[in-house]
Design a protein around this motif. Structure first.
Motif, PDB file in Angstrom:
ATOM      1  N   GLY A 199       0.802  -1.217   0.000  1.00  0.00           N
ATOM      2  CA  GLY A 199       0.000   0.000   0.000  1.00  0.00           C
ATOM      3  C   GLY A 199       0.834   1.266   0.000  1.00  0.00           C
ATOM      4  N   GLN A 200       2.075   1.199   0.491  1.00  0.00           N
ATOM      5  CA  GLN A 200       2.907   2.391   0.538  1.00  0.00           C
ATOM      6  C   GLN A 200       3.365   2.828  -0.839  1.00  0.00           C
ATOM      7  OE1 GLN A 200       6.523   1.547   2.655  1.00  0.00           O
ATOM      8  NE2 GLN A 200       6.711  -0.487   1.765  1.00  0.00           N
ATOM      9  N   VAL A 201       3.224   1.970  -1.845  1.00  0.00           N
ATOM     10  CA  VAL A 201       3.647   2.334  -3.199  1.00  0.00           C
ATOM     11  C   VAL A 201       2.751   3.422  -3.770  1.00  0.00           C
ATOM     12  CG1 VAL A 201       4.082   1.418  -5.512  1.00  0.00           C
ATOM     13  CG2 VAL A 201       4.533   0.007  -3.520  1.00  0.00           C
ATOM     14  N   VAL A 202       1.498   3.490  -3.297  1.00  0.00           N
ATOM     15  CA  VAL A 202       0.526   4.411  -3.883  1.00  0.00           C
ATOM     16  C   VAL A 202       0.992   5.853  -3.776  1.00  0.00           C
ATOM     17  CG1 VAL A 202      -1.879   5.127  -3.845  1.00  0.00           C
ATOM     18  CG2 VAL A 202      -1.272   2.788  -3.289  1.00  0.00           C
ATOM     19  N   GLY A 203       1.549   6.220  -2.626  1.00  0.00           N
ATOM     20  CA  GLY A 203       1.892   7.620  -2.401  1.00  0.00           C
ATOM     21  C   GLY A 203       3.296   8.023  -2.773  1.00  0.00           C
ATOM     22  N   THR A 204       4.047   7.142  -3.456  1.00  0.00           N
ATOM     23  CA  THR A 204       5.434   7.484  -3.748  1.00  0.00           C
ATOM     24  C   THR A 204       5.575   8.588  -4.788  1.00  0.00           C
ATOM     25  OG1 THR A 204       5.490   5.692  -5.369  1.00  0.00           O
ATOM     26  CG2 THR A 204       6.281   5.200  -3.152  1.00  0.00           C
ATOM     27  N   MET A 205       4.562   8.762  -5.637  1.00  0.00           N
ATOM     28  CA  MET A 205       4.666   9.767  -6.697  1.00  0.00           C
ATOM     29  C   MET A 205       4.053  11.101  -6.307  1.00  0.00           C
ATOM     30  SD  MET A 205       6.129   8.203  -9.329  1.00  0.00           S
ATOM     31  CE  MET A 205       5.625   8.996 -10.837  1.00  0.00           C
ATOM     32  N   ALA A 206       3.161  11.115  -5.311  1.00  0.00           N
ATOM     33  CA  ALA A 206       2.432  12.342  -5.000  1.00  0.00           C
ATOM     34  C   ALA A 206       3.358  13.451  -4.524  1.00  0.00           C
ATOM     35  CB  ALA A 206       1.364  12.062  -3.947  1.00  0.00           C
ATOM     36  N   GLU A 207       4.275  13.132  -3.630  1.00  0.00           N
ATOM     37  CA  GLU A 207       5.175  14.162  -3.096  1.00  0.00           C
ATOM     38  C   GLU A 207       6.089  14.709  -4.185  1.00  0.00           C
ATOM     39  OE1 GLU A 207       8.548  14.693   0.418  1.00  0.00           O
ATOM     40  OE2 GLU A 207       7.427  12.811   0.195  1.00  0.00           O
ATOM     41  N   GLU A 208       6.612  13.822  -5.034  1.00  0.00           N
ATOM     42  CA  GLU A 208       7.526  14.281  -6.073  1.00  0.00           C
ATOM     43  C   GLU A 208       6.789  15.043  -7.170  1.00  0.00           C
ATOM     44  OE1 GLU A 208       9.869  11.051  -7.413  1.00  0.00           O
ATOM     45  OE2 GLU A 208      11.017  10.943  -5.533  1.00  0.00           O
ATOM     46  N   ARG A 209       5.489  14.787  -7.313  1.00  0.00           N
ATOM     47  CA  ARG A 209       4.711  15.617  -8.240  1.00  0.00           C
ATOM     48  C   ARG A 209       4.546  17.019  -7.694  1.00  0.00           C
ATOM     49  NH1 ARG A 209      -0.803  13.258 -10.394  1.00  0.00           N
ATOM     50  NH2 ARG A 209      -0.798  15.416 -11.134  1.00  0.00           N
ATOM     51  N   ASN A 210       4.380  17.149  -6.378  1.00  0.00           N
ATOM     52  CA  ASN A 210       4.172  18.467  -5.781  1.00  0.00           C
ATOM     53  C   ASN A 210       5.436  19.315  -5.817  1.00  0.00           C
ATOM     54  OD1 ASN A 210       1.492  17.853  -5.209  1.00  0.00           O
ATOM     55  ND2 ASN A 210       1.964  17.035  -3.174  1.00  0.00           N
ATOM     56  N   ASN A 211       6.592  18.704  -5.563  1.00  0.00           N
ATOM     57  CA  ASN A 211       7.832  19.497  -5.570  1.00  0.00           C
ATOM     58  C   ASN A 211       8.550  19.482  -6.915  1.00  0.00           C
ATOM     59  OD1 ASN A 211       8.979  16.921  -5.650  1.00  0.00           O
ATOM     60  ND2 ASN A 211       9.426  16.914  -3.446  1.00  0.00           N
ATOM     61  N   LYS A 212       7.868  18.991  -7.969  1.00  0.00           N
ATOM     62  CA  LYS A 212       8.369  19.049  -9.353  1.00  0.00           C
ATOM     63  C   LYS A 212       9.606  18.185  -9.595  1.00  0.00           C
ATOM     64  CE  LYS A 212       5.186  22.112 -10.129  1.00  0.00           C
ATOM     65  NZ  LYS A 212       3.956  21.743 -10.869  1.00  0.00           N
ATOM     66  N   THR A 231      -2.452  14.968  -4.759  1.00  0.00           N
ATOM     67  CA  THR A 231      -2.395  15.334  -3.344  1.00  0.00           C
ATOM     68  C   THR A 231      -2.526  14.082  -2.494  1.00  0.00           C
ATOM     69  OG1 THR A 231      -4.798  15.693  -3.200  1.00  0.00           O
ATOM     70  CG2 THR A 231      -3.439  17.581  -3.818  1.00  0.00           C
ATOM     71  N   MET A 232      -2.119  14.188  -1.222  1.00  0.00           N
ATOM     72  CA  MET A 232      -2.226  13.060  -0.306  1.00  0.00           C
ATOM     73  C   MET A 232      -3.686  12.734  -0.001  1.00  0.00           C
ATOM     74  SD  MET A 232       0.755  12.049   0.034  1.00  0.00           S
ATOM     75  CE  MET A 232       0.371  10.790   1.239  1.00  0.00           C
ATOM     76  N   ARG A 233      -4.572  13.711  -0.118  1.00  0.00           N
ATOM     77  CA  ARG A 233      -5.994  13.426   0.097  1.00  0.00           C
ATOM     78  C   ARG A 233      -6.516  12.474  -0.976  1.00  0.00           C
ATOM     79  NH1 ARG A 233     -10.890  17.920   0.568  1.00  0.00           N
ATOM     80  NH2 ARG A 233     -12.565  16.413   0.940  1.00  0.00           N
ATOM     81  N   GLU A 234      -6.102  12.698  -2.205  1.00  0.00           N
ATOM     82  CA  GLU A 234      -6.501  11.796  -3.279  1.00  0.00           C
ATOM     83  C   GLU A 234      -5.884  10.413  -3.083  1.00  0.00           C
ATOM     84  OE1 GLU A 234      -5.508  13.577  -6.961  1.00  0.00           O
ATOM     85  OE2 GLU A 234      -6.903  15.253  -6.757  1.00  0.00           O
ATOM     86  N   VAL A 235      -4.663  10.363  -2.578  1.00  0.00           N
ATOM     87  CA  VAL A 235      -4.026   9.080  -2.288  1.00  0.00           C
ATOM     88  C   VAL A 235      -4.810   8.323  -1.227  1.00  0.00           C
ATOM     89  CG1 VAL A 235      -1.956   8.000  -1.341  1.00  0.00           C
ATOM     90  CG2 VAL A 235      -1.737   9.846  -3.013  1.00  0.00           C
ATOM     91  N   GLN A 236      -5.250   9.032  -0.184  1.00  0.00           N
ATOM     92  CA  GLN A 236      -6.036   8.382   0.862  1.00  0.00           C
ATOM     93  C   GLN A 236      -7.372   7.875   0.328  1.00  0.00           C
ATOM     94  OE1 GLN A 236      -6.326  11.326   3.920  1.00  0.00           O
ATOM     95  NE2 GLN A 236      -4.186  11.140   4.557  1.00  0.00           N
ATOM     96  N   MET A 237      -7.964   8.587  -0.613  1.00  0.00           N
ATOM     97  CA  MET A 237      -9.224   8.140  -1.210  1.00  0.00           C
ATOM     98  C   MET A 237      -9.024   6.880  -2.031  1.00  0.00           C
ATOM     99  SD  MET A 237     -10.905  11.787  -2.354  1.00  0.00           S
ATOM    100  CE  MET A 237     -12.317  10.982  -3.095  1.00  0.00           C
ATOM    101  N   LEU A 238      -7.820   6.689  -2.551  1.00  0.00           N
ATOM    102  CA  LEU A 238      -7.534   5.492  -3.347  1.00  0.00           C
ATOM    103  C   LEU A 238      -7.276   4.268  -2.472  1.00  0.00           C
ATOM    104  CD1 LEU A 238      -5.158   7.006  -6.057  1.00  0.00           C
ATOM    105  CD2 LEU A 238      -7.504   6.229  -6.397  1.00  0.00           C
ATOM    106  N   SER A 239      -7.058   4.475  -1.186  1.00  0.00           N
ATOM    107  CA  SER A 239      -6.693   3.353  -0.317  1.00  0.00           C
ATOM    108  C   SER A 239      -7.829   2.340  -0.195  1.00  0.00           C
ATOM    109  CB  SER A 239      -6.308   3.866   1.077  1.00  0.00           C
ATOM    110  OG  SER A 239      -5.199   4.737   0.997  1.00  0.00           O
ATOM    111  N   LEU A 240      -9.075   2.824  -0.112  1.00  0.00           N
ATOM    112  CA  LEU A 240     -10.203   1.899   0.055  1.00  0.00           C
ATOM    113  C   LEU A 240     -10.390   0.976  -1.149  1.00  0.00           C
ATOM    114  CD1 LEU A 240     -12.559   0.856   1.676  1.00  0.00           C
ATOM    115  CD2 LEU A 240     -13.962   2.707   0.742  1.00  0.00           C
ATOM    116  N   PRO A 241     -10.480   1.483  -2.377  1.00  0.00           N
ATOM    117  CA  PRO A 241     -10.612   0.534  -3.505  1.00  0.00           C
ATOM    118  C   PRO A 241      -9.418  -0.380  -3.659  1.00  0.00           C
ATOM    119  CG  PRO A 241     -10.323   2.791  -4.293  1.00  0.00           C
ATOM    120  CD  PRO A 241     -10.586   2.880  -2.842  1.00  0.00           C
ATOM    121  N   ILE A 242      -8.221   0.096  -3.275  1.00  0.00           N
ATOM    122  CA  ILE A 242      -7.045  -0.762  -3.356  1.00  0.00           C
ATOM    123  C   ILE A 242      -7.171  -1.913  -2.367  1.00  0.00           C
ATOM    124  CG2 ILE A 242      -4.583  -0.821  -2.772  1.00  0.00           C
ATOM    125  CD1 ILE A 242      -4.338   1.914  -4.080  1.00  0.00           C
ATOM    126  N   THR A 243      -7.607  -1.609  -1.147  1.00  0.00           N
ATOM    127  CA  THR A 243      -7.796  -2.659  -0.148  1.00  0.00           C
ATOM    128  C   THR A 243      -8.877  -3.640  -0.582  1.00  0.00           C
ATOM    129  OG1 THR A 243      -7.130  -1.100   1.587  1.00  0.00           O
ATOM    130  CG2 THR A 243      -8.280  -3.091   2.280  1.00  0.00           C
TER     131      THR A 243
END
Length: 414
Positions: free
Chosen positions: A199-212, A304-316
């Protein structure tokens, strides 16, 4: 340096970067010891529930209102039957009370008394017993009826038969039950590890998208290498986590009682311990890469991390669905459901791990491992292309297999 070697080197560089950025942080220690925190909360809740349940069980009683002459046979029957139940299934203690003139009224009064928790009352005689029980305690009434029948047999025999001699034999060969247990344990083991780690793979791109940072990486390295490198880096973190806890649990396993070790001997996969361990590691790898590549491609679309959190339920939900499909497959080997679970990419590692514990053939595992790795490549390629077109808003690049082939002009010169 050839294009293939360059891309491998770029992929490993991204993997090393993500691995060190994850492991060499104080947060990783919290992640590493997360099972201890989870087990502590579970143990506290379990101990509280067990103490409440044990307290209620200790206060409950079964009552026999029978003549004093049948009490020895009644207690002998209870001593024979009670060892058949263990743990929470053990019936309440049996106590004797002198029969009253109105036995039925006294039995109902005993159930309604507030001084003790009486769950069932036996009255009458062993020849014609009668039992009343409280609502929800039908199992206690059945136990009391069985005790009455056994006591009647002892009364007719005139003596208590001697207890048989019990001899414990450890069976080294795997049994059908042991194979089934090993199959389900393999499926559950991969499901638990992937659920906890991928599950931690989901958010690996969000931070790097924000800081370019992702734009810099995409300009220097092919996106397929970025995706695969991040996936391998997170897989390295998962392997480090498993190696740490495997070492800890192996040392704890040495302290298990001998009887438990003998019972674990029945937990024996049909293919053998060493081949099964290798196949389990291989299927965990492919399961992590398959689910991780899908989650990475989906999570890369989140900004955003909020969108990542919303993806956690369908992934589970997707992971639980794969676990359910694979569990049904190992329960019905050789059926169309098992074949479908083994061929569907996301459930294939789970189902094949269960098959490794139940069968001895090796060639299906080699074929299915290649099949799963092919889908890892497909998922990474599709995820990179969706990211390139949807997020970076750039045109489609040449496929990776065309970039790795030498140019036609170079081939003519050679």
């Amino acid at each position: 340096m050839s294009a293939l070697r360059r891309q491998i080197r770029q992929t490993l560089t991204i993997a090393r970067r993500d691995f060190t950025a994850t492991v060499f942080t104080p947060i990783f220690l919290l992640f590493l010891f997360a099972p201890v925190v989870m087990a502590s909360f579970g143990a506290i809740g379990g101990l509280g529930a067990a103490s409440v349940s044990q307290g209620a069980t200790d206060k409950a009683r079964l009552v026999a209102m029978l003549p004093i002459g049948v009490v020895p046979a009644l207690h002998a029957a209870d001593e024979q039957l009670r060892p058949l139940f263990d743990g929470e299934a053990r019936p309440p203690a049996l106590m004797w009370r002198a029969p009253a003139s109105d036995a039925a009224h006294a039995a109902h009064a005993a159930l309604k008394a507030t001084s003790s928790d009486v769950t069932a009352v036996l009255y009458g005689s062993l020849d014609r017993p009668a039992i009343v029980y409280a609502a929800g305690r039908r199992q206690d009434a059945r136990y009391l009826a069985t005790v009455a029948r056994q006591a009647a047999l002892i009364e007719r025999a005139g003596s208590v038969p001697p207890a048989p001699r019990l001899e414990r034999v450890v069976i080294d060969t795997p049994t059908l039950g042991g194979r089934g247990a090993a199959s389900f344990a393999a499926v559950f083991g991969i499901f638990f590890l992937t659920l906890f780690l991928s599950g931690q793979v989901v958010g690996t791109m969000a931070e790097e998208r924000n800081n370019k940072v992702i734009e810099i990486l995409a300009a220097a390295v092919p996106l397929e290498s970025v995706f695969l490198g991040k996936l391998l880096g997170m897989y390295g973190v998962a392997v480090l986590f498993i190696a740490f806890w495997a070492t800890v649990l192996s040392q704890i396993g040495m302290l298990l009682p001998g009887d438990m070790g003998g019972d674990m001997a029945q937990f024996h996969p049909a293919i053998g311990i060493l081949p099964f361990a290798l196949l389990f590691a291989a299927y965990f790898t492919t399961a992590y890469l398959l689910l991780g590549s899908v989650f990475l491609g989906v999570g890369a679309q989140a900004s955003t991390m909020r969108e990542v959190q919303m993806l956690s339920l369908p992934i589970t939900i997707a992971q639980v669905a794969m676990f359910g499909l694979a569990s049904a497959a190992v329960s019905h080997p050789g059926s169309w459901l098992a074949i479908a679970a083994e061929l569907f990419p996301l459930s294939s590692p789970f189902a094949m791990a269960g098959r490794a514990a139940a069968g001895t053939a090796l060639w299906p595992h080699l074929a299915l491992l290649a099949w799963q790795l092919l889908w890892v490549a497909i998922f990474i390629t599709v995820g990179a292309r969706l990211f390139r077109r949807g997020v970076l808003q750039s045109g489609s690049a040449k496929p990776v297999w065309r970039r790795l082939l030498p140019r036609r002009s170079d081939a003519r010169v050679m």
